[in-house]
Design a protein around this motif. Structure first.
Motif, mmCIF file in Angstrom:
data_model
loop_
_atom_site.group_PDB
_atom_site.id
_atom_site.type_symbol
_atom_site.label_atom_id
_atom_site.label_comp_id
_atom_site.label_asym_id
_atom_site.label_seq_id
_atom_site.Cartn_x
_atom_site.Cartn_y
_atom_site.Cartn_z
ATOM 1 N N LYS A 7 0.848 -1.204 0.000
ATOM 2 C CA LYS A 7 0.000 0.000 0.000
ATOM 3 C C LYS A 7 0.879 1.249 0.000
ATOM 4 C CE LYS A 7 -3.434 2.506 2.639
ATOM 5 N NZ LYS A 7 -3.912 2.826 3.957
ATOM 6 N N LYS A 8 1.934 1.254 0.821
ATOM 7 C CA LYS A 8 2.833 2.417 0.876
ATOM 8 C C LYS A 8 3.507 2.645 -0.469
ATOM 9 C CE LYS A 8 3.896 2.541 5.766
ATOM 10 N NZ LYS A 8 4.884 2.374 6.808
ATOM 11 N N SER A 9 3.963 1.569 -1.092
ATOM 12 C CA SER A 9 4.594 1.694 -2.411
ATOM 13 C C SER A 9 3.586 2.172 -3.449
ATOM 14 C CB SER A 9 5.177 0.345 -2.847
ATOM 15 O OG SER A 9 6.206 -0.052 -1.975
ATOM 16 N N THR A 10 2.383 1.623 -3.412
ATOM 17 C CA THR A 10 1.341 1.990 -4.370
ATOM 18 C C THR A 10 0.960 3.459 -4.229
ATOM 19 O OG1 THR A 10 0.508 -0.276 -4.377
ATOM 20 C CG2 THR A 10 -0.971 1.414 -5.206
ATOM 21 N N GLU A 11 0.911 3.955 -3.005
ATOM 22 C CA GLU A 11 0.560 5.369 -2.797
ATOM 23 C C GLU A 11 1.549 6.286 -3.508
ATOM 24 O OE1 GLU A 11 0.327 5.452 1.481
ATOM 25 O OE2 GLU A 11 -1.800 4.913 1.477
ATOM 26 N N LYS A 12 2.823 5.903 -3.542
ATOM 27 C CA LYS A 12 3.830 6.685 -4.264
ATOM 28 C C LYS A 12 3.605 6.583 -5.775
ATOM 29 C CE LYS A 12 7.152 6.130 -0.575
ATOM 30 N NZ LYS A 12 8.264 5.332 -0.089
ATOM 31 N N LEU A 13 3.209 5.397 -6.249
ATOM 32 C CA LEU A 13 2.970 5.201 -7.680
ATOM 33 C C LEU A 13 1.744 5.983 -8.153
ATOM 34 C CD1 LEU A 13 3.612 1.351 -7.883
ATOM 35 C CD2 LEU A 13 5.058 3.159 -8.833
ATOM 36 N N ILE A 14 0.724 6.053 -7.319
ATOM 37 C CA ILE A 14 -0.518 6.750 -7.682
ATOM 38 C C ILE A 14 -0.232 8.212 -8.021
ATOM 39 C CG2 ILE A 14 -2.701 7.627 -6.729
ATOM 40 C CD1 ILE A 14 -2.972 4.921 -5.270
ATOM 41 N N GLU A 15 0.763 8.792 -7.345
ATOM 42 C CA GLU A 15 1.104 10.203 -7.566
ATOM 43 C C GLU A 15 1.610 10.464 -8.986
ATOM 44 O OE1 GLU A 15 3.960 11.238 -4.572
ATOM 45 O OE2 GLU A 15 2.622 10.674 -2.932
ATOM 46 N N TRP A 39 -7.267 2.025 -9.120
ATOM 47 C CA TRP A 39 -6.236 1.367 -8.327
ATOM 48 C C TRP A 39 -6.911 0.365 -7.404
ATOM 49 C CZ3 TRP A 39 -0.982 1.896 -8.804
ATOM 50 C CH2 TRP A 39 -0.561 2.870 -9.720
ATOM 51 N N VAL A 40 -6.289 -0.784 -7.234
ATOM 52 C CA VAL A 40 -6.848 -1.848 -6.407
ATOM 53 C C VAL A 40 -6.659 -1.486 -4.935
ATOM 54 C CG1 VAL A 40 -6.644 -4.297 -5.796
ATOM 55 C CG2 VAL A 40 -6.417 -3.575 -8.191
ATOM 56 N N HIS A 41 -7.717 -1.630 -4.153
ATOM 57 C CA HIS A 41 -7.634 -1.418 -2.704
ATOM 58 C C HIS A 41 -6.643 -2.426 -2.127
ATOM 59 C CE1 HIS A 41 -8.832 -1.349 1.515
ATOM 60 N NE2 HIS A 41 -9.413 -0.188 1.260
ATOM 61 N N HIS A 42 -5.802 -1.989 -1.207
ATOM 62 C CA HIS A 42 -4.746 -2.884 -0.703
ATOM 63 C C HIS A 42 -5.296 -4.168 -0.072
ATOM 64 C CE1 HIS A 42 -5.675 -0.800 3.064
ATOM 65 N NE2 HIS A 42 -5.125 -1.833 3.673
ATOM 66 N N GLU A 43 -6.488 -4.115 0.488
ATOM 67 C CA GLU A 43 -7.060 -5.330 1.085
ATOM 68 C C GLU A 43 -7.488 -6.347 0.023
ATOM 69 O OE1 GLU A 43 -9.934 -4.764 4.243
ATOM 70 O OE2 GLU A 43 -8.950 -2.903 4.831
ATOM 71 N N ASP A 44 -7.607 -5.916 -1.220
ATOM 72 C CA ASP A 44 -8.019 -6.801 -2.311
ATOM 73 C C ASP A 44 -6.836 -7.433 -3.063
ATOM 74 O OD1 ASP A 44 -10.759 -6.590 -1.931
ATOM 75 O OD2 ASP A 44 -10.995 -4.925 -3.334
ATOM 76 N N LEU A 45 -5.610 -7.148 -2.643
ATOM 77 C CA LEU A 45 -4.444 -7.713 -3.324
ATOM 78 C C LEU A 45 -4.402 -9.227 -3.130
ATOM 79 C CD1 LEU A 45 -1.794 -5.017 -2.329
ATOM 80 C CD2 LEU A 45 -3.039 -5.222 -4.510
ATOM 81 N N HIS A 46 -4.109 -9.959 -4.208
ATOM 82 C CA HIS A 46 -4.095 -11.425 -4.191
ATOM 83 C C HIS A 46 -3.423 -11.929 -5.460
ATOM 84 C CE1 HIS A 46 -7.533 -10.423 -6.735
ATOM 85 N NE2 HIS A 46 -7.265 -11.576 -7.357
ATOM 86 N N ILE A 47 -3.226 -13.233 -5.560
ATOM 87 C CA ILE A 47 -2.751 -13.873 -6.787
ATOM 88 C C ILE A 47 -3.812 -14.885 -7.193
ATOM 89 C CG2 ILE A 47 -0.970 -15.302 -7.862
ATOM 90 C CD1 ILE A 47 0.982 -14.211 -5.720
ATOM 91 N N THR A 48 -4.496 -14.627 -8.295
ATOM 92 C CA THR A 48 -5.563 -15.512 -8.747
ATOM 93 C C THR A 48 -5.001 -16.844 -9.231
ATOM 94 O OG1 THR A 48 -6.918 -13.618 -9.420
ATOM 95 C CG2 THR A 48 -7.495 -15.758 -10.370
ATOM 96 N N LEU A 49 -5.636 -17.927 -8.771
ATOM 97 C CA LEU A 49 -5.273 -19.279 -9.198
ATOM 98 C C LEU A 49 -6.285 -19.833 -10.198
ATOM 99 C CD1 LEU A 49 -4.292 -20.718 -5.702
ATOM 100 C CD2 LEU A 49 -2.754 -19.844 -7.475
ATOM 101 N N ALA A 50 -7.571 -19.539 -9.972
ATOM 102 C CA ALA A 50 -8.634 -20.017 -10.864
ATOM 103 C C ALA A 50 -9.831 -19.082 -10.735
ATOM 104 C CB ALA A 50 -9.043 -21.451 -10.511
ATOM 105 N N PHE A 51 -10.209 -18.456 -11.851
ATOM 106 C CA PHE A 51 -11.372 -17.568 -11.873
ATOM 107 C C PHE A 51 -12.580 -18.372 -12.331
ATOM 108 C CE2 PHE A 51 -14.248 -14.591 -13.994
ATOM 109 C CZ PHE A 51 -14.453 -13.686 -12.956
ATOM 110 N N LEU A 52 -13.598 -18.442 -11.475
ATOM 111 C CA LEU A 52 -14.777 -19.262 -11.759
ATOM 112 C C LEU A 52 -15.902 -18.484 -12.416
ATOM 113 C CD1 LEU A 52 -14.936 -21.241 -8.393
ATOM 114 C CD2 LEU A 52 -13.642 -21.787 -10.465
ATOM 115 N N GLY A 53 -15.916 -17.184 -12.224
ATOM 116 C CA GLY A 53 -17.016 -16.383 -12.752
ATOM 117 C C GLY A 53 -18.269 -16.547 -11.911
#
Length: 188
Positions: free
Chosen positions: A22-30, A37-51
């Motif tokens: 989140k701290k790094s992303t805040e610098k990038l947003i500038e 931008w993705v909310h920091h609580e939503d960060l993940h690595i998708t393995l299988a998207f079911l829809g």
């Protein structure tokens, strides 16, 4: 009103790592004009998207994932650099990459196969593990590839985290954060 919802299995990123990102992303947003931008609580690595998963298939996938991950061990991952998907001058997705991990590939294959066995039709492109940070470039000027090199400045020390949970998430497009944990599968 019937709200569309989606489900997906993903690697859960620990809160401590999300806060560092989140701290790094805040610098990038500038400096990087992306529309969302993705909310920091939503960060993940998708393995299988079911829809939009029918409940019978979803239950089957959950049972299959539980069985296939039983006895699987946790492992370490390192977030190593930034990347993009889409046009080089106008990317669709801006993401953080992880160093190559055989353990991640094995867990992904187990989850992916468990979902296929439950009757889901899944993405056929090769698996490219990533953590989506932002979507849709809206800059006045073309995206510059050298912007991908800022990760080393933002994160001079390796950003390692322990992968010890796979999660079934449900998407709520009308909320922020928008991903809700439905079921957690522990890796030992």
């Amino acid at each position: 009103m019937n709200k569309q919802t989606h489900f997906f299995f993903a690697i859960k990123i620990p809160l401590e790592t999300k806060l560092i990102m989140k701290k790094s992303t805040e610098k990038l947003i500038e400096t990087l004009p992306f529309s969302r931008w993705v909310h920091h609580e939503d960060l993940h690595i998708t393995l299988a998207f079911l829809g939009n998963a029918p409940s019978e298939k979803l239950t089957s996938a959950m049972e299959n994932v539980q069985a296939t991950l039983s006895g699987s061990e946790g492992f370490m991952l390192e977030i190593s650099k930034l990347g993009i998907f889409g046009k080089l001058d106008s990317p669709r997705i801006f993401w953080a990459d992880t160093k190559e991990s055989n353990e991640l590939q094995v867990v992904r294959k187990k989850v992916f196969t468990a979902c296929l066995d439950a009757g889901f039709q899944l993405e056929t492109r090769p698996f490219k593990p990533h953590i989506t940070l932002a979507r849709k470039w809206i800059g006045d000027k073309p995206f510059q590839q050298n912007l991908l090199n800022v990760w080393a400045e933002l994160q001079p020390e390796p950003l390692l985290f322990n992968v010890n949970e796979v999660v079934l998430y449900q998407t709520h497009l009308d909320k922020t954060p928008k991903y809700e944990e439905k079921t957690i599968y522990k890796l030992e």
